[in-house]
Design an enzyme around this catalytic site. Structure first.
Site, PDB file in Angstrom:
ATOM      1  N   HIS A  43      -7.603  -5.449  -0.478  1.00  0.00           N
ATOM      2  CA  HIS A  43      -6.388  -4.656  -0.331  1.00  0.00           C
ATOM      3  C   HIS A  43      -5.535  -5.072   0.866  1.00  0.00           C
ATOM      4  CE1 HIS A  43      -3.809  -1.151  -0.817  1.00  0.00           C
ATOM      5  NE2 HIS A  43      -3.999  -0.845   0.446  1.00  0.00           N
TER       6      HIS A  43
ATOM      7  N   SER B 181       0.824  -1.209   0.000  1.00  0.00           N
ATOM      8  CA  SER B 181       0.000   0.000   0.000  1.00  0.00           C
ATOM      9  C   SER B 181       0.860   1.261   0.000  1.00  0.00           C
ATOM     10  CB  SER B 181      -0.948  -0.048   1.207  1.00  0.00           C
ATOM     11  OG  SER B 181      -1.897   0.980   1.140  1.00  0.00           O
ATOM     12  N   MET B 182       0.639   2.172   0.957  1.00  0.00           N
ATOM     13  CA  MET B 182       1.431   3.397   1.027  1.00  0.00           C
ATOM     14  C   MET B 182       2.903   3.087   1.264  1.00  0.00           C
ATOM     15  SD  MET B 182       1.123   6.468   3.806  1.00  0.00           S
ATOM     16  CE  MET B 182       2.516   7.565   4.100  1.00  0.00           C
TER      17      MET B 182
ATOM     18  N   ASP C  98      -9.153  -3.117  -5.714  1.00  0.00           N
ATOM     19  CA  ASP C  98      -9.033  -4.142  -4.667  1.00  0.00           C
ATOM     20  C   ASP C  98      -9.849  -3.795  -3.429  1.00  0.00           C
ATOM     21  OD1 ASP C  98      -7.607  -2.133  -3.369  1.00  0.00           O
ATOM     22  OD2 ASP C  98      -5.662  -3.117  -3.543  1.00  0.00           O
TER      23      ASP C  98
END
Length: 540
Positions: free
Chosen positions: A495, A198-199, A444
């Site tokens: 996700h 992710s980030m 997602d």
């Protein structure tokens, strides 16, 4: 010892306790499925630990604990005010104090006076968010079966509230990450495998610039090629997450998969939308998730690359208004226009934080890309800067597809006399593709397909963004949830829950074990078709 649910029974109303018990009970039911099985299977095939592994978690998945010793903070010393029952206890019993601790100083983007929150460290920092809600724990279980332990695996947890610049200034995060990588190579004699989610993928992309830059990491132009074997990019929000926009515009965060159900419940139950806006804006790191690439990626008023043939309204109008007759509800807005609208309707301190920290545009020439390499504000943006000159580096993009994901919104003026906000999502609007003010697209569940997939499928195949020809492989995983599992089971493409997916764990272990060359690309979605429609091209 950390606070548990039973110790809160007298403090929290019975209805809230019952809700919390129900949420965590469902989470616990999924903790043990297929534990260690993927690693044991690969172990039987002769795969074993080879490359040191360093994991960079995603936004909000790392616990934050208090190290302040002033009177207001002593009750929280070494308690997690994000990612534990202590968070819920503080929200219930002393919301104002919890907010003071969790929010950064609005002007400096650093600790407020007298407050000291730090990211929890070690594997415990991100394996579980809160009791029963696993994040990285399944990956750790499977890595352990191949022979990984704290000597050759490390979680590089960070305070996700901070901008990358402040992460280094306050915590020396990138200096320490560089040292961990170099140590891993020195001890094992093998290059490192970096695993980001992710980030965390955006933070790692920033690091790849920082580590080689003179006056920053100072590693020189060959550092990445010397020390990094592979980058495993899991559900990387390389072009942002569209649902980050309503979070900072109007405090809307329903069904945010980045938070587990219990965290969402707590923030929505105890904080107003205005308080949530203030909270998210006072976390500059979260604004890295605002959409990158503007209209070139996300579309204009009549077209978007991921539009479908039978669609009645283009995704290109990102923010829509049923009533467009005032300054608060202007005409329908593209992503570029929405960003300008957010800035116009934000306090000066937030505008300064965003403009001084991030850049969301596109560099359309090699000259621009090379120039941008000297501007740290652009180091998180893969459309304005390039990959390192590391021809031996390998990038693996693993992400889920096929779960409905927020793509555009319908807003209205907030006429509630008790509200301090100008606009709010028009939840009364449900018509055709619009569901309670939200239009869903592909992705997602949290990050849209274009953000997960464009750079991997097309962007990094454009020369100016990847002049060294770094090999990039894409492996998409369809969302095929087990309907009886609240976390989706071993075939989820969600996700966050994808971190427990059997096939993802298999792929990670193969790369870590030096078998990544045998992984073949796997496309399930139409990302290659959509990528060709994005208005970014090779230099003429």
């Amino acid at each position: 010892m950390d606070i548990n649910l039973d110790s809160l029974l007298d403090a929290i109303p019975a209805g809230i306790v019952n809700d919390a018990k129900d949420i965590t009970r469902h989470e616990r039911e999924t903790v043990n499925y297929d534990s260690f099985s993927v690693g044991l299977h690969l172990q039987s095939q002769g795969v074993k630990a080879r490359h040191p592994v360093i994991m960079i978690p995603g936004v909000i998945s790392t616990g934050l604990e208090s190290w302040g010793t002033e009177e207001a903070s002593r009750q929280y010393f070494r308690k997690r005010l994000w990612g534990s029952w202590s968070m819920m206890r503080a929200l219930v019993l002393d919301k104002a104090s919890w907010k003071r601790h969790i929010m950064l100083d609005k002007i400096t983007g650093m600790d407020p006076p007298g407050i000291k929150l730090r990211a929890a460290q070690g594997f415990d920092a991100a394996d579980f968010f809160i009791t029963g809600y696993w994040i990285w724990s399944k990956i750790l279980e499977n890595l352990a079966t191949l022979g990984y332990d704290p000597a050759n695996a490390f979680t590089a947890a960070y305070d996700w509230r901070l901008s990358c610049e402040k992460l280094e200034l306050r915590d020396h995060y990138f200096t320490r990450l560089k040292a961990h990588i170099e140590t891993g190579v020195h001890i094992t004699g093998e290059k490192v495998v970096l695993v980001s989610h992710s980030m965390g993928s955006q933070v790692l992309f920033y690091f790849l610039h920082w580590v080689e830059a003179e006056g920053h990491g100072g590693g020189g132009p060959k550092w990445v090629d010397t020390f990094v074997d592979s980058w495993i990019n899991i559900s990387g929000s390389m072009l942002g997450a569209l649902k980050g926009y309503p979070a900072v515009l109007s405090g809307e965060m329903k069904d945010t998969a980045q938070l587990n159900a219990f965290a969402v419940y707590g923030l929505e139950r105890f904080l107003s939308k205005h308080e949530r806006v203030e909270l998210f804006r006072a976390m500059p790191g979260a604004s890295s998730m605002l959409p990158i690439g503007g209209n070139a990626v996300w579309g204009n008023k009549t077209f978007a690359p991921d539009d479908h043939r039978n669609q009645t309204v283009s995704y290109g109008t990102f923010i829509n208004f049923r009533e467009s007759n005032s300054t608060q509800s202007p005409a329908n807005l593209t992503v570029d226009e929405s960003h300008a609208y957010l800035m116009k309707n934000s306090d000066t301190w937030y505008q300064d934080q965003v403009r001084g920290t991030y850049s969301y545009g596109v560099a359309h020439s090699k000259v621009e890309v090379e120039r941008n390499g000297k501007d740290r504000r652009k180091w998180m943006n893969p459309l304005e800067t390039r990959l390192p000159l590391a021809p031996h580096l390998k990038i693996y993009c693993f992400y889920g597809v096929g779960k409905a994901t927020e793509r555009s919104y319908w807003y209205r003026e907030d006429r509630d006399p008790m509200s301090k906000l100008n606009v709010t999502i028009d939840t009364s609007l449900t018509n055709g593709e619009i569901d309670h003010g939200v239009i869903m697209g592909e992705g997602d569940g949290t990050v849209p397909l274009l953000s997960n997939g464009y750079m991997c499928a097309k962007g990094w195949r454009i020369n100016r963004y990847n002049p060294a020809g770094v090999q990039v492989k894409v492996y998409e995983m369809p969302h095929e949830p087990d309907r009886f599992s609240p976390r989706g089971g071993p075939n989820t493409g969600d996700h966050v829950d994808i971190l427990g997916r059997a096939s993802l764990n298999d792929l990670i272990l193969r790369v870590a074990g030096g078998k990544g060359a045998y992984i073949e690309e796997n496309y399930v979605s139409n990302i290659r078709e959509y990528s060709e429609r994005v208005k970014i091209y090779e230099d003429k």
